[in-house]
Scaffold this motif. Structure first.
Motif, PDB file in Angstrom:
ATOM      1  N   ASP A 252       2.803   6.215  -2.684  1.00  0.00           N
ATOM      2  CA  ASP A 252       3.981   6.824  -3.109  1.00  0.00           C
ATOM      3  C   ASP A 252       4.224   6.900  -4.975  1.00  0.00           C
ATOM      4  N   ALA A 253       4.366   5.506  -5.466  1.00  0.00           N
ATOM      5  CA  ALA A 253       4.018   5.997  -6.534  1.00  0.00           C
ATOM      6  C   ALA A 253       3.013   6.866  -6.787  1.00  0.00           C
ATOM      7  N   ILE A 254       1.915   6.405  -6.863  1.00  0.00           N
ATOM      8  CA  ILE A 254       0.216   7.538  -7.718  1.00  0.00           C
ATOM      9  C   ILE A 254       0.241   8.956  -7.267  1.00  0.00           C
ATOM     10  N   GLY A 255       1.393   9.032  -5.862  1.00  0.00           N
ATOM     11  CA  GLY A 255       0.877  10.352  -4.407  1.00  0.00           C
ATOM     12  C   GLY A 255      -0.233  10.258  -5.000  1.00  0.00           C
TER      13      GLY A 255
ATOM     14  N   GLY B 185      -2.910  10.907  -8.366  1.00  0.00           N
ATOM     15  CA  GLY B 185      -3.253   9.585  -8.614  1.00  0.00           C
ATOM     16  C   GLY B 185      -3.986   9.060  -7.860  1.00  0.00           C
TER      17      GLY B 185
ATOM     18  N   SER C  35       0.956  -1.209   0.252  1.00  0.00           N
ATOM     19  CA  SER C  35       0.448  -0.089   0.489  1.00  0.00           C
ATOM     20  C   SER C  35       0.515   1.353   0.099  1.00  0.00           C
ATOM     21  N   ARG C  36       2.000   1.251   0.619  1.00  0.00           N
ATOM     22  CA  ARG C  36       2.346   2.578   0.799  1.00  0.00           C
ATOM     23  C   ARG C  36       3.428   2.531  -0.311  1.00  0.00           C
ATOM     24  N   ALA C  37       3.944   1.196  -0.802  1.00  0.00           N
ATOM     25  CA  ALA C  37       4.500   1.656  -2.828  1.00  0.00           C
ATOM     26  C   ALA C  37       3.972   2.479  -3.608  1.00  0.00           C
ATOM     27  N   LEU C  38       2.407   1.798  -3.379  1.00  0.00           N
ATOM     28  CA  LEU C  38       1.805   1.978  -4.464  1.00  0.00           C
ATOM     29  C   LEU C  38       0.793   4.144  -4.054  1.00  0.00           C
TER      30      LEU C  38
END
Length: 132
Positions: free
Chosen positions: A86-89, A92, A81-84
């Motif tokens: 962080d990636a889309i902000g 996103g 969840s954190r990676a997602l």
């Protein structure tokens, strides 16, 4: 006038093999149709208790699976969840919620909100993004 043969009951004018049903036969046919209509309106063997029992078992299994996933995969879910997020902000996340809310599709945007909660996005930011 119409001629009826004694052996077959067929009329000479109506064509070979055709005869008009008598009133008794018509009444029996209507009674059978009425019986079928009444039976189809209230099918025998239907029980609301069976439906409720199956629904309770289904919901119980779903809750059990959710609890097991939360217990065994909590750290992995938080990391993903954190990676997602962080990636889309937040931009996103807004775009996904905006598109998912406006376009008919079989999946709601609730998983995006779930990922935001698991990624420890502040509640006011998540609410502001999803509400706008």
């Amino acid at each position: 006038a119409e001629e009826v043969t004694a052996a077959t009951g067929e009329g000479a004018v109506g064509g070979a093999g055709q005869r008009e049903p008598s009133n008794a036969e018509g009444n029996r046919a209507l009674a059978l149709l009425a019986g079928r209509a009444a039976a189809s309106a209230s099918p025998s063997g239907f029980s609301w208790w069976q439906v409720l029992r199956k629904l309770a078992v289904f919901l119980g299994i779903c809750v059990l699976l959710i609890c097991l996933c939360e217990h065994f995969f909590s750290k992995s879910i938080c990391r993903i969840s954190r990676a997602l997020i962080d990636a889309i902000g937040l931009g996103g996340m807004f775009a996904i919620v905006f598109v998912a809310d406006g376009v008919p599709q079989p999946f709601p945007y609730a998983p995006v909100v779930f990922f935001a909660v698991k990624a420890h996005v502040p509640k006011w930011q998540g609410f502001a993004v999803c509400a706008s």
